[in-house]
Scaffold this motif. Structure first.
Motif, PDB file in Angstrom:
ATOM      1  N   VAL A 117       0.842  -1.197   0.000  1.00 17.56           N
ATOM      2  CA  VAL A 117       0.000   0.000   0.000  1.00 17.56           C
ATOM      3  C   VAL A 117       0.880   1.251   0.000  1.00 17.56           C
ATOM      4  N   PHE A 118       0.521   2.189  -0.855  1.00 16.48           N
ATOM      5  CA  PHE A 118       1.248   3.451  -0.929  1.00 16.48           C
ATOM      6  C   PHE A 118       0.490   4.529  -0.160  1.00 16.48           C
ATOM      7  N   VAL A 119       1.222   5.279   0.643  1.00 12.16           N
ATOM      8  CA  VAL A 119       0.623   6.411   1.346  1.00 12.16           C
ATOM      9  C   VAL A 119       1.342   7.684   0.905  1.00 12.16           C
ATOM     10  N   PRO A 120       0.795   8.350  -0.113  1.00 13.99           N
ATOM     11  CA  PRO A 120       1.394   9.611  -0.555  1.00 13.99           C
ATOM     12  C   PRO A 120       0.977  10.743   0.379  1.00 13.99           C
ATOM     13  N   MET A 121       1.924  11.598   0.719  1.00 11.73           N
ATOM     14  CA  MET A 121       1.617  12.669   1.672  1.00 11.73           C
ATOM     15  C   MET A 121       1.494  14.013   0.987  1.00 11.73           C
ATOM     16  N   GLY A 122       1.258  15.019   1.821  1.00  8.84           N
ATOM     17  CA  GLY A 122       1.162  16.387   1.297  1.00  8.84           C
ATOM     18  C   GLY A 122      -0.275  16.792   1.096  1.00  8.84           C
ATOM     19  N   PRO A 177      -1.628  10.833   7.432  1.00  7.46           N
ATOM     20  CA  PRO A 177      -0.761   9.671   7.158  1.00  7.46           C
ATOM     21  C   PRO A 177      -0.730   8.701   8.330  1.00  7.46           C
ATOM     22  N   GLY A 178      -0.639   9.235   9.549  1.00  7.88           N
ATOM     23  CA  GLY A 178      -0.579   8.365  10.722  1.00  7.88           C
ATOM     24  C   GLY A 178      -1.800   7.466  10.813  1.00  7.88           C
ATOM     25  N   ILE A 207       3.439  -4.723   3.090  1.00 12.33           N
ATOM     26  CA  ILE A 207       4.395  -3.630   2.911  1.00 12.33           C
ATOM     27  C   ILE A 207       3.681  -2.306   2.706  1.00 12.33           C
ATOM     28  N   ARG A 208       4.179  -1.287   3.411  1.00  9.78           N
ATOM     29  CA  ARG A 208       3.654   0.062   3.222  1.00  9.78           C
ATOM     30  C   ARG A 208       4.772   0.945   2.682  1.00  9.78           C
ATOM     31  N   VAL A 209       4.435   1.753   1.716  1.00 13.28           N
ATOM     32  CA  VAL A 209       5.422   2.684   1.168  1.00 13.28           C
ATOM     33  C   VAL A 209       4.977   4.098   1.501  1.00 13.28           C
ATOM     34  N   GLU A 210       5.801   4.793   2.264  1.00 12.15           N
ATOM     35  CA  GLU A 210       5.490   6.168   2.635  1.00 12.15           C
ATOM     36  C   GLU A 210       6.183   7.083   1.632  1.00 12.15           C
ATOM     37  N   VAL A 211       5.380   7.886   0.966  1.00 11.45           N
ATOM     38  CA  VAL A 211       5.935   8.774  -0.047  1.00 11.45           C
ATOM     39  C   VAL A 211       5.691  10.215   0.380  1.00 11.45           C
ATOM     40  N   GLY A 212       6.740  10.863   0.918  1.00 14.15           N
ATOM     41  CA  GLY A 212       6.620  12.236   1.408  1.00 14.15           C
ATOM     42  C   GLY A 212       7.551  13.170   0.662  1.00 14.15           C
ATOM     43  N   PRO A 213       7.265  14.468   0.708  1.00 11.96           N
ATOM     44  CA  PRO A 213       8.050  15.440  -0.050  1.00 11.96           C
ATOM     45  C   PRO A 213       9.524  15.480   0.356  1.00 11.96           C
ATOM     46  N   ARG A 214       9.814  15.328   1.645  1.00 17.55           N
ATOM     47  CA  ARG A 214      11.214  15.415   2.092  1.00 17.55           C
ATOM     48  C   ARG A 214      12.038  14.282   1.498  1.00 17.55           C
TER      49      ARG A 214
END
Length: 499
Positions: free
Chosen positions: A305-310, A347-348, A361-368
């Motif tokens: 699972v993808f968790v895109p942030m922002g 996101p949390g 599997i989790r993929v955290e996709v953040g700007p930083r």
RNA sequence: CGGGAUGUGGCUCAGCUUGGUAGAGCGCUGCGUUCGGGACGCAGAGGUCGAAGGUUCGAAUCCUUUCAUCCCGACCA
């Protein structure tokens, strides 16, 4: 439930933990019908993957699928005495075929629409199938007959538990006919070894012990029953599959004879074998933790699972874009992926949400991270997080999926081994099973009689799960003296408290 | 099938002892502010109190019956 966040911990109350997990992981729900559950899409997705893997194995071993009726005439059941006794206590019976308005309001079965012969909702299909096979089998050339069916069955259980024991459940039941005892024996063992054990260990990542059931525990109507037994985290045994050699019992009960090469009439030999949605309960009990369900990658409806942030549009475009690039590559490799695009949740929240549902599997996709050209990849089974370069992400994730699958099996095996012991005195045996909960697998000697088995079960709640086909340790196969009676024993058998 | 408990918005529950305008938190809808481990403000929607009888001027509350579910025991995949 103490709060709407999280679930009861295993150490606090294992049974509560299980119930809450099933509901909160979105696997199943209670239904309006007593004892029957609703399998929710996430849980059903798991079952579909189980079906697919098992079905492929059945096909690979020469079986074909068919479908037999849900309803079985009562008289069919009466033909095999031992079988009737096994199931009579928990059968749903259909008595009428029409409703009519009830003078007192509502509807009632029309007394004039009473069935001349009651129908039993199948608790298992041996009888209807053997009644049918009788017409299909005349010659040795018609054998072997290797048929499986995917179906629902009903056993009117008084006390139910989601997945583990419900009045209606889904399963597969194989029913085969053979010319000789040896052929049927080979069939029963092929299913046990090449299908069930392989499935449990390679797909579910659950190590199992293959064995034979004692006379007291075998299937009603079988000559002998093979099984695979797994261990739960609360140290109980759970049966994960059974394969029965039915001998000529059903052939004789239903008059299924064939002409052999020597032109002599003979009764056929039979097997039947099945696994059910209970496997989902087994999966939960074997691997899951206090944060929720933990699914082995091969059976998880969503593997990554993808968790895109922002929040602002520009950032979102970047994070969603990067997620898509990686997930497209994974999809091409046949990986089941999902991108969580919900905007309201933080996101949390999403991390916890997907952890509860067991996504490997989790993929955290953040700007930083994107600034640094990386993403964070988190494992559900261990909680480990690692930073991975964008270009390497898809490859790394695929490697990790395999690694998780393997690690889950290894951990479960280590756990089982750590909780398996050999006991030689009655004092120690009794003490081992004294507490409320499970006590792991205990290998002990037994004199082989049902009487002794029953006495032991009454005194300790522990039952013989199986007589292992291959000794766990060479010494297990050596003769000894029965733990209770001191009479001679051929080998050690596995005792445990069971689900 | 025995023992225990519980039925009140979608969920968890308070209110019942001592009858008198149906409540809270979560969730849901809308708007705004937030977003790297379960965010927040404001404004809303949503309930024949499991069902049926009875007592009463009046019942979620008292009485009777009934149904259902959950938990604990005996049986089972």
């Amino acid at each position: 439930m103490s709060s709407n966040l999280g679930i009861t911990s295993r150490s606090e109350n294992y049974s509560e933990w299980y119930n809450e997990l099933v509901l909160k992981a979105d696997l199943a729900d209670y239904s309006a019908v007593r004892g029957c559950m609703v399998i929710k899409p996430h849980g059903y997705g798991l079952w579909e993957l189980m079906q697919r893997a098992l079905d492929d194995m059945f096909k690979a071993t020469g079986h074909v699928n068919a479908y037999f009726p849900l309803f079985i005439p009562k008289s069919f059941f009466e033909k095999e005495a031992e079988h009737v006794e096994g199931f009579a206590k928990e059968c749903a019976v259909v008595t009428h075929h029409r409703l009519k308005p009830n003078p007192a309001g509502g509807l009632m079965p029309d007394p004039e629409a009473k069935l001349s012969e009651e129908l039993i909702v199948r608790p298992t299909s041996e009888t209807i199938i053997w009644n049918t096979y009788k017409d299909w089998i005349q010659s040795y050339r018609d054998l072997p007959l290797l048929i499986n069916q995917w179906a629902n069955v009903v056993r009117w259980e008084l006390r139910t538990r989601l997945f583990l024991r419900t009045a209606e459940f889904l399963w597969q039941e194989g029913h085969t006919a053979h010319a000789t005892f040896e052929e049927a024996e080979t069939e029963a063992l092929t299913i046990l070894n090449e299908c069930y054990t392989k499935f449990a260990e390679e797909y579910m990542a659950v190590p199992v012990i293959k064995g034979v059931k004692s006379e007291g525990e075998k299937f009603a109507g079988a000559d002998h029953t093979y099984c695979i037994e797994a261990m739960t985290q609360d140290l109980r045994a759970i049966q994960a599959g059974t394969s029965h050699h039915l001998g000529q019992n059903f052939a004789k009960a239903f008059g299924v004879q064939f002409v052999n090469k020597e032109n002599q009439l003979e009764y056929v030999y039979a097997t039947s074998w099945g696994v059910s949605t209970r496997l989902i309960g087994t999966l939960i009990m074997a691997h899951s933790d206090d944060k929720g369900f933990v699914s082995p990658p091969k059976l998880s409806p969503i593997q990554v699972v993808f968790v895109p942030m922002g929040r602002d549009e520009a950032t979102r475009e970047r994070t969603v874009g990067a997620s898509t690039t990686i997930s497209d590559e994974l999809k091409k490799a046949g990986i089941r992926v999902k991108t969580d695009l919900r905007e309201k949740e933080s996101p949390g929240f999403k991390y916890n949400y997907w952890e509860m549902r067991g996504i490997p599997i989790r993929v955290e996709v953040g700007p930083r991270d994107l600034d640094a050209g990386t993403v964070i990849v988190a494992r559900r089974d261990t909680g480990d997080k690692e930073t991975v370069a964008l270009a390497d992400a898809a490859g790394r994730i695929q490697t990790l999926l395999d690694q998780i699958q393997k690690d889950m099996f290894d951990r479960a095996l280590e756990f089982r081994n750590a909780n398996t012991k050999r006991v030689d005195t009655w004092e120690e045996f009794e003490q081992t099973f004294a507490g409320e909960g499970g006590a792991g697998f205990v290998l002990a000697h037994w004199d082989g009689t049902t009487e002794t088995e029953n006495v032991i079960a009454e005194m300790t709640k522990a039952t013989i799960r199986c007589i292992p086909l291959t000794p766990l340790e060479p010494s297990d196969a050596e003769p000894g003296t029965c733990i209770l009676t001191g009479k001679p024993s051929k080998c050690r058998v596995i005792f445990a408290k069971a689900y």
